[in-house]
Design an enzyme around this catalytic site. Structure first.
Site, PDB file in Angstrom:
ATOM      1  N   SER A 130      69.329  41.387  65.372  1.00  0.00           N
ATOM      2  CA  SER A 130      70.225  41.518  66.596  1.00  0.00           C
ATOM      3  C   SER A 130      69.287  42.267  67.494  1.00  0.00           C
ATOM      4  CB  SER A 130      71.420  42.404  66.282  1.00  0.00           C
ATOM      5  OG  SER A 130      72.056  41.565  65.046  1.00  0.00           O
ATOM      6  N   ARG A 131      68.063  41.901  67.665  1.00  0.00           N
ATOM      7  CA  ARG A 131      67.188  42.699  68.768  1.00  0.00           C
ATOM      8  C   ARG A 131      67.283  44.272  68.576  1.00  0.00           C
ATOM      9  NH1 ARG A 131      65.235  38.347  68.406  1.00  0.00           N
ATOM     10  NH2 ARG A 131      65.249  36.696  70.130  1.00  0.00           N
ATOM     11  N   LEU A 132      67.769  44.792  67.532  1.00  0.00           N
ATOM     12  CA  LEU A 132      67.555  46.356  67.419  1.00  0.00           C
ATOM     13  C   LEU A 132      66.406  46.769  66.680  1.00  0.00           C
ATOM     14  CD1 LEU A 132      71.353  46.754  66.062  1.00  0.00           C
ATOM     15  CD2 LEU A 132      70.377  46.864  68.514  1.00  0.00           C
TER      16      LEU A 132
END
Ligand SMILES: Cc1cc2nc3c(=O)[nH]c(=O)nc-3n(C[C@H](O)[C@H](O)[C@H](O)COP(=O)(O)O)c2cc1C
Length: 229
Positions: free
Chosen positions: A207-209
């Site tokens: 999730s692009r975290l």
């Protein structure tokens, strides 16, 4: 006609081109105090991935320089091979009269990046480049394949060439000139060591975290901080 076996996504397809990264979490709590230790671990993983064909050039890294030109600051970037790293810094070899060599002579502040795509990992380094000793350049030059040694003499790196034939002819002339003798290290060829001031480890996450751990040099050590992805 385009070869249909080679994937050529149309520009419109690129917007939908994405991968969700799943990888081990990079924790500040368990991160080594010395960034070179972590770099060594990641590099070892990349080198092992070369053995099984997952990574082609595990030591390929980008070197960015910034030249001041008529009041403008012009960044430029190119790929080189990392040839060593230790507490003193990251070393690469090149033609010191090349565009990058001239840029470093005028402004030794540089940035490096390695990207180990199959691991969703990147390391960014910012620091100051300085030429390595003549003895170190000569020692490394002596280990290069003979063809590359002649190539270093033959190529006025970054200069305009009339043709590739000229370059090959020069190389062939040099091959004759140095027949039966060791090829000496050209005086214009050598290494640079980049002494790091900041080293960031980027580890892709779902999730692009993503994880970003930044090591900033302090008096006698390193401060570790976590940056937002
Ligand atoms: C995978 C790869 C590795 C390279 N390794 C080196 C290297 O170690 N040294 C070098 O001078 N150029 C290397 N090059 C070529 C450089 O990217 C660049 O074309 C050249 O150094 C001239 O750059 P400049 O005109 O900005 O000085 C490599 C290129 C690639 C794609």
């Amino acid at each position: 006609m385009a070869d249909s076996s080679v994937p050529h996504p149309a520009p419109a397809d690129l917007a939908g081109e994405r991968v969700d990264y799943t990888a081990t979490h990079l924790s500040r709590r368990t991160a080594p105090a010395d960034p070179l230790e972590l770099f060594g671990q990641w590099l070892a993983a990349a080198l092992a991935a070369k053995a099984d064909g997952t990574i082609g050039e595990p030591t390929a890294m980008q070197v960015a320089t910034a030249e001041v030109d008529g009041g403008r600051i012009r960044p430029s970037v190119r790929t080189v091979l990392l040839k060593g790293f230790d507490a003193d810094g990251f070393t690469f070899f090149t033609n010191q009269q090349s565009r990058k060599g001239r840029a470093i002579a005028a402004n030794p502040d540089v940035a490096l990046q390695v990207h180990w795509q199959p691991f969703y990992r990147a390391v960014r380094v910012e620091g100051v480049a300085a030429p390595v000793s003549r003895a170190e350049s000569e020692a490394y030059f002596a280990t290069r394949p003979r063809g590359s040694q002649l190539g270093a003499w033959a190529s006025p790196q970054s200069s305009e060439l009339a043709s590739s034939e000229d370059l090959r002819r020069t190389w062939a002339e040099l091959e004759e000139r140095y027949a039966g003798v060791e090829v000496p290290c050209p005086p214009f060829w050598g290494g640079y060591r980049v002494v790091p001031e900041r080293i960031e480890f980027w580890q892709g996450q779902p999730s692009r975290l993503h994880d970003r751990l930044l090591y900033t040099r302090t008096d006698g050590g390193w401060r570790i901080s976590r940056l937002a992805p």
